[in-house]
Motif scaffolding. Structure first.
Motif, PDB file in Angstrom:
ATOM      1  N   HIS A  36       0.954  -1.256   0.124  1.00 36.06           N
ATOM      2  CA  HIS A  36       0.031   0.031  -0.029  1.00 36.06           C
ATOM      3  C   HIS A  36       0.903   1.237  -0.176  1.00 36.06           C
ATOM      4  CE1 HIS A  36      -3.746  -2.022   0.968  1.00 36.06           C
ATOM      5  NE2 HIS A  36      -3.017  -3.136   1.240  1.00 36.06           N
ATOM      6  N   LYS A  59      -1.651  -0.918  -4.447  1.00 38.03           N
ATOM      7  CA  LYS A  59      -2.699   0.068  -4.161  1.00 38.03           C
ATOM      8  C   LYS A  59      -1.976   1.231  -3.977  1.00 38.03           C
ATOM      9  CE  LYS A  59      -7.323   0.908  -2.436  1.00 38.03           C
ATOM     10  NZ  LYS A  59      -8.375   0.616  -1.733  1.00 38.03           N
ATOM     11  N   TYR A  61      -2.196   5.574  -2.612  1.00 39.77           N
ATOM     12  CA  TYR A  61      -2.932   6.513  -2.160  1.00 39.77           C
ATOM     13  C   TYR A  61      -2.172   7.830  -2.358  1.00 39.77           C
ATOM     14  CZ  TYR A  61      -4.646   2.229   0.275  1.00 39.77           C
ATOM     15  OH  TYR A  61      -5.153   1.007   0.525  1.00 39.77           O
ATOM     16  N   TRP A  83      -2.887  11.461   8.369  1.00 37.58           N
ATOM     17  CA  TRP A  83      -3.333  10.657   7.341  1.00 37.58           C
ATOM     18  C   TRP A  83      -2.901   9.164   7.342  1.00 37.58           C
ATOM     19  CZ3 TRP A  83      -0.418  10.046   2.217  1.00 37.58           C
ATOM     20  CH2 TRP A  83      -1.090   9.405   1.413  1.00 37.58           C
ATOM     21  N   GLU A  86      -4.497   7.022   9.691  1.00 33.86           N
ATOM     22  CA  GLU A  86      -5.831   6.523   9.326  1.00 33.86           C
ATOM     23  C   GLU A  86      -5.716   5.481   8.297  1.00 33.86           C
ATOM     24  OE1 GLU A  86      -7.626  10.072   7.692  1.00 33.86           O
ATOM     25  OE2 GLU A  86      -8.008  10.999   9.766  1.00 33.86           O
ATOM     26  N   LEU A  87      -4.420   5.492   7.465  1.00 35.03           N
ATOM     27  CA  LEU A  87      -4.197   4.354   6.279  1.00 35.03           C
ATOM     28  C   LEU A  87      -4.030   3.129   7.247  1.00 35.03           C
ATOM     29  CD1 LEU A  87      -2.349   6.199   3.726  1.00 35.03           C
ATOM     30  CD2 LEU A  87      -4.705   5.317   3.355  1.00 35.03           C
ATOM     31  N   GLN A  88      -3.222   3.231   8.209  1.00 35.43           N
ATOM     32  CA  GLN A  88      -2.625   2.148   9.061  1.00 35.43           C
ATOM     33  C   GLN A  88      -3.853   1.405   9.711  1.00 35.43           C
ATOM     34  OE1 GLN A  88       0.405   1.210  12.449  1.00 35.43           O
ATOM     35  NE2 GLN A  88      -0.845   2.688  13.004  1.00 35.43           N
ATOM     36  N   GLU A  89      -5.057   2.228  10.411  1.00 42.43           N
ATOM     37  CA  GLU A  89      -6.269   1.635  10.946  1.00 42.43           C
ATOM     38  C   GLU A  89      -7.300   0.876   9.637  1.00 42.43           C
ATOM     39  OE1 GLU A  89      -7.136   1.289  14.058  1.00 42.43           O
ATOM     40  OE2 GLU A  89      -5.036   2.332  14.228  1.00 42.43           O
ATOM     41  N   ASN A  90      -7.193   1.214   8.562  1.00 41.29           N
ATOM     42  CA  ASN A  90      -7.807   0.816   7.460  1.00 41.29           C
ATOM     43  C   ASN A  90      -6.974  -0.307   6.767  1.00 41.29           C
ATOM     44  OD1 ASN A  90     -10.016   2.732   7.677  1.00 41.29           O
ATOM     45  ND2 ASN A  90      -8.809   4.232   6.183  1.00 41.29           N
ATOM     46  N   ILE A  91      -5.913  -0.356   6.658  1.00 40.68           N
ATOM     47  CA  ILE A  91      -5.061  -1.462   6.115  1.00 40.68           C
ATOM     48  C   ILE A  91      -4.695  -2.538   6.712  1.00 40.68           C
ATOM     49  CG2 ILE A  91      -3.039  -1.632   4.723  1.00 40.68           C
ATOM     50  CD1 ILE A  91      -3.185   1.414   3.929  1.00 40.68           C
ATOM     51  N   LYS A  92      -4.365  -2.167   7.923  1.00 35.51           N
ATOM     52  CA  LYS A  92      -3.789  -2.997   9.146  1.00 35.51           C
ATOM     53  C   LYS A  92      -2.494  -3.835   8.555  1.00 35.51           C
ATOM     54  CE  LYS A  92      -8.056  -3.738  11.736  1.00 35.51           C
ATOM     55  NZ  LYS A  92      -8.653  -2.539  11.259  1.00 35.51           N
TER      56      LYS A  92
END
Length: 364
Positions: A36, A59, A61, A83, A86-92
């Protein structure tokens, strides 16, 4: 044994870090690793977007947050940090790969690998021959905090790693992994011109030295690359033939035609454009600095970065001696074979495994 399967990687779209990240992501993708890629500095151009689309497990971003080395970047750097979290929380992700410094101290939930591609303070010392002014005190503090927080710090040359440790303090876990390139050339047909590419506006590239010798050198000297950063005045050199910013495909074609590649750089932590030129069997004429000599000793010609006359004499000598050019084009090509993207990716995979299995950080 834990294995990397989902990586959050940062990059910028302005310089060689983009090429590095795309090549690495492509190799990792073929190993089943999902990357990512979060970019900053400027939105990706059409060519870059197309490059990213071709990689199966990548992917992209995008953002245009200012990079930490730009003027007055800290509001953007902090916003970019939010930001990224936030990506970390969504992508894990189970591993963080940072190609910048100032986000190393964020509350990451996975091990952090950080790569030193360049830095303002080492740039200033090499280019200005003095320490950076007090204006960069916050930069130094933030970079140092990021470096010291990372679980593993990597540089593409020992020269760069030594410089980083000298400026920011020793690091508990560090290593060098040379960059690589996956470009394949189809029997380059050389023409009578000299080529240089990169950020024209960057004093470290020392394009001004080339501009001083155009009237002394028998072949034309062509340049390619961005001539302007942000809202700064455009940098142009009247004696050089500028091709502007080239797409990756056009850059490859130009390298295949160039007989000589010249980069009298005062600061170049690795020199990805040099590697690409060597892969295209260009004769290399480079600045006499530790990082470039580390990679290209005995496979290139080196010149004092302040000696315009010596550079002109060397280029004319090569122009007049096709047999010598043939010898050194082969030397450059053969040395370039030691810097393959697949090999670089292999070393990074080993580093990822080390982090996942030896640090106390836990994956999400």
């Amino acid at each position: 044994m834990k294995k990397p399967n989902k990586i959050l990687m940062t990059a910028d779209t302005i310089g060689g870090v983009w090429t590095y990240a795309i090549d690495l992501a492509d190799c990792l993708s073929k190993k089943g690793i999902r990357v990512h890629l979060a970019t900053m500095g400027a939105f990706a151009d059409e060519d870059q977007v197309e490059q990213a689309k071709k990689i199966k497990n990548l992917k992209l971003y995008q953002s245009n947050y200012k990079l930490e080395w730009m003027d007055n970047p800290w509001h953007d750097v902090d916003a970019a940090g939010h930001w990224l979290l936030e990506l970390q929380e969504n992508i894990k992700p189970n591993l963080i790969h940072l190609n910048n410094y100032c986000h190393g101290h964020l509350p990451w939930k996975a091990p952090v690998l950080m790569v030193c591609h360049s830095c303002v303070l080492s740039w200033w010392q090499a280019v200005k021959n003095e320490d950076a002014p007090p204006y960069f005190q916050e930069y130094q503090q933030r970079v140092q905090a990021g470096l010291q927080a990372a679980d593993l710090v990597i540089a593409p040359t020992q020269a760069m790693l030594n410089s980083i440790c000298h400026i920011y303090g020793d690091l508990s876990l560090k290593k060098t992994i040379p960059n690589g390139s996956s470009i394949q050339h189809q029997d380059p047909k050389k023409e009578d011109f000299i080529f240089c590419m990169g950020r024209i506006w960057d004093e470290a590239k020392n394009i001004s030295l080339l501009n001083k010798i155009t009237h002394l050198v028998k072949w034309p000297i062509l340049t390619a690359g961005d001539q302007q950063l942000e809202n700064k005045a455009s940098t142009s050199f009247t004696g050089l033939e500028s091709l502007g910013r080239l797409s990756s495909a056009l850059a490859i074609k130009t390298l295949e035609k160039a007989a000589i590649y010249v980069l009298p750089a005062k600061y170049e932590p690795f020199g990805l454009s040099v590697l690409e030129a060597a892969q295209a069997s260009c004769v290399l004429v480079l600045g006499d600095i530790p990082s470039l000599k580390e990679n290209w000793q005995d496979a290139a010609f080196f010149v004092d970065t302040d000696d315009a006359l010596a550079l002109a004499m060397l280029l004319n000598m090569l122009i007049e001696d096709p047999e010598l050019r043939e010898i050194y084009s082969k030397k450059a090509y053969e040395r370039a074979q030691e810097f393959k993207s697949s090999q670089t990716a292999h070393h990074y995979q080993m580093a990822y495994h080390q982090l996942l299995n030896e640090t106390t950080s836990t994956s999400i």
